[in-house]
Design an enzyme around this catalytic site. Structure first.
Site, PDB file in Angstrom:
ATOM      1  N   TYR A   1      42.349  45.339  51.702  1.00 42.36           N
ATOM      2  CA  TYR A   1      42.269  45.473  50.340  1.00 42.36           C
ATOM      3  C   TYR A   1      42.736  46.710  49.579  1.00 42.36           C
ATOM      4  O   TYR A   1      42.538  47.713  50.167  1.00 42.36           O
ATOM      5  CB  TYR A   1      40.649  45.479  50.048  1.00 42.36           C
TER       6      TYR A   1
ATOM      7  N   TYR B   1      45.930  41.912  40.446  1.00 46.08           N
ATOM      8  CA  TYR B   1      44.319  42.035  40.816  1.00 46.08           C
ATOM      9  C   TYR B   1      43.594  40.968  40.244  1.00 46.08           C
ATOM     10  O   TYR B   1      42.951  41.029  39.283  1.00 46.08           O
ATOM     11  CB  TYR B   1      44.136  43.541  40.033  1.00 46.08           C
TER      12      TYR B   1
END
Lengths: 390, 136
Positions: A293, A343
């Site tokens: 991440y 994103y």
């Protein structure tokens, strides 16, 4: 006798909309489109979906999604909290549901107008005194309103302790941009990033500059999960779920776990690593590529330590020797990641993990990719996923 | 027209007392009545002894900088930039998040001794901030 989740379920389909800064349509439509695309990828009809999982931050109700795509009767629906910390958690829910017979075809999705609609980090205020709003109120009156400000506090301490420089963060940003150069879906497609540009970019929250931050994106991404047995009969090669878990540890706060005795590691990510490796019967040496991440570059370096790819404080050495690049020890975010692809709150990193296992990434390493590690958000309650070839 | 004031905290039973102490010029720390543990940020139950009884102590205001960030962008109304945010290890042993004032961004450093002062906004809102120890 506990039920093992290892190899019970597989990812049989991934679906995406285009990624943009202004989708021009509702988040519900983005959700419906990416879910339909995931079904098409798997070669099934949306009328087979009987489970739906998303993020508490997603604006679209599962029953509205079900109506829009023409889903089956739903026997399982669930939501995971904590922003990007939900990413792998949605897969965990789906896998548990399939392993225990609660549902047969579960779709996890995240659809957001993350640039043209509600942007992250607009601050919170008001008269409502939920525990969540009280938590944020230790920060917002002082001006800590954006995720970068919360992460910068940890990044600065970590970098100070271990001699990590801005150039080191730049190496992470550039590595991921280099992958995005070849990915037509990516924000960074065809847009190289040099170290000079990185170093000259605007500071946002010292030590983090503009290029240390992820994108803001409009788009949707869906992941279709079914039993391993059924996945083998569908259109794509299954991405087997070798292990999947959620993790939160003592002293956890949402983005601001500042009150632990030491701040230079990620205890929740270390727990996720322990759980997912144990479940899969694997260790760091078995992992061929990763989608860690990456809301911020600093998070990548810290996670290399959490997941045991190096010792504490040595993550930066792996970065400096090109370990994250396509011919490195651990090709990472081979689509560009949240920093240079889009994103979608980590859901697009899971989709890339599936592509790597299938051998279909635009950043596919030359070596055999047997196992891929994917993580959820950093600095929040989180989780980890190991995907593998059948 | 938007009033350019800082975001105010919602105040409930778990946190309102801290801001009330700030308004009275004090930096508060919650103390468990069961095991005397100091805790921050406050919670309604002690995670160690599970008592829901607590009182407060007034911190000396002395501490050192555990970590910091300097915020420059984006700039929100009600705040002055560059904005130095610090984590302070208080002499009493708890840690809190606050702002460093009366200090240039290039002069903030890890371990810097700091002391609490109460800052009052033009609208009368008061909040505890810190300045380098001994600074005028």
């Amino acid at each position: 006798m506990p039920i093992s989740l290892k190899d019970e379920a597989a990812i049989a389909g991934i679906g995406l909309t285009e990624f943009s800064k202004n989708s021009g349509r509702s988040e519900l439509q983005l959700a419906a489109e990416c879910i339909k695309a995931a079904c098409d990828d798997a070669g099934i009809s949306p009328s087979e979906i009987d489970g739906l999982v998303s993020y508490t931050l997603d604006s679209t109700d599962e029953i509205e999604v079900a109506r829009a795509v023409g889903a089956n009767d739903l026997t399982m629906f669930s939501r995971i909290n904590y922003g990007g910390g939900a990413a792998v958690g949605t897969i965990h829910q789906a896998t548990m549901a399939i392993a225990t017979g609660q549902a047969s075809t579960v779709v996890c999705w995240r659809a957001m107008n993350g640039r043209s609609g509600k942007r992250m980090g607009q601050g919170v205020s008001g008269d409502i005194t939920s525990s969540d709003l009280v938590h944020w109120s230790w920060y917002t009156p002082y001006g800590m309103l954006i995720p970068g400000s919360w992460i910068a506090m940890i990044a600065n301490k970590y970098m100070h302790n271990y001699g990590v420089t801005r150039e080191d963060l730049g190496l992470v940003a550039i590595s991921q941009r280099n992958y995005a150069l070849n990915n037509p879906r990516a924000y960074g497609y065809g847009k190289p990033l040099s170290m000079d540009e990185y170093m000259a970019s605007k500071m946002i929250a010292e030590p983090l500059c503009l290029y240390d931050f992820c994108q803001e994106t409009d788009g949707g991404c869906a992941i279709l999960i079914t039993s391993a047995e059924r996945a083998r009969d569908l259109k794509q090669k299954p991405a087997m779920i070798r292990g999947v878990c959620q993790a939160s540890t003592r002293g956890q706060e949402q983005m601001t776990s500042y009150y632990r005795s030491e701040l230079t590691s990620l205890p929740e990510m270390e727990l996720a690593a322990k759980l997912v490796y144990e479940q899969a019967g694997l260790g760091p040496h078995d992992i061929d590529a990763a989608c860690l991440y990456d809301a911020f570059t600093s998070e990548i370096i810290m996670q290399l330590e959490s997941f045991g790819f190096c010792k504490e404080g040595e993550g930066v050495e792996l970065v400096r020797e090109g370990g994250l690049d396509i011919d490195g020890r651990l090709p990472n975010n081979t689509h560009g990641g949240l920093i240079s692809e889009a994103y979608i709150h980590g859901m697009n990193n899971i989709a890339e993990g599936v592509r790597l296992v299938r051998g279909e990434s635009t950043g596919q390493p030359d070596k055999n990719v047997e196992h891929v590690l994917v993580s959820s958000g950093v600095g929040v309650p989180t989780g980890a996923l190991i995907l593998g070839k059948d | 027209m938007t009033d350019p004031r800082r975001i105010k905290p919602p105040m409930g039973p778990d946190n309102g007392w801290w801001w009330d102490m700030a308004a009275a010029g004090k930096l508060g720390i919650q103390r468990c009545a069961g095991c005397q543990t100091l805790r921050h940020p406050p919670t309604p139950m002690c995670g160690d002894c599970h008592s829901t009884q607590w009182d407060t102590v007034e911190a000396s205001g002395a501490g050192t900088v555990c970590s910091y960030t300097v915020l420059t962008h984006p700039q929100f109304p009600g705040y002055q930039y560059p904005l130095i945010i610090i984590l302070v290890d208080l002499a009493e042993g708890t840690r809190l998040t606050s702002q460093l004032v009366d200090c240039e961004p290039e002069n903030v450093e890890f371990g810097l001794p700091v002391e609490m002062i109460i800052q009052e906004d033009p609208d009368g809102f008061k909040l505890p901030v810190f300045k380098p120890a001994g600074a005028a």
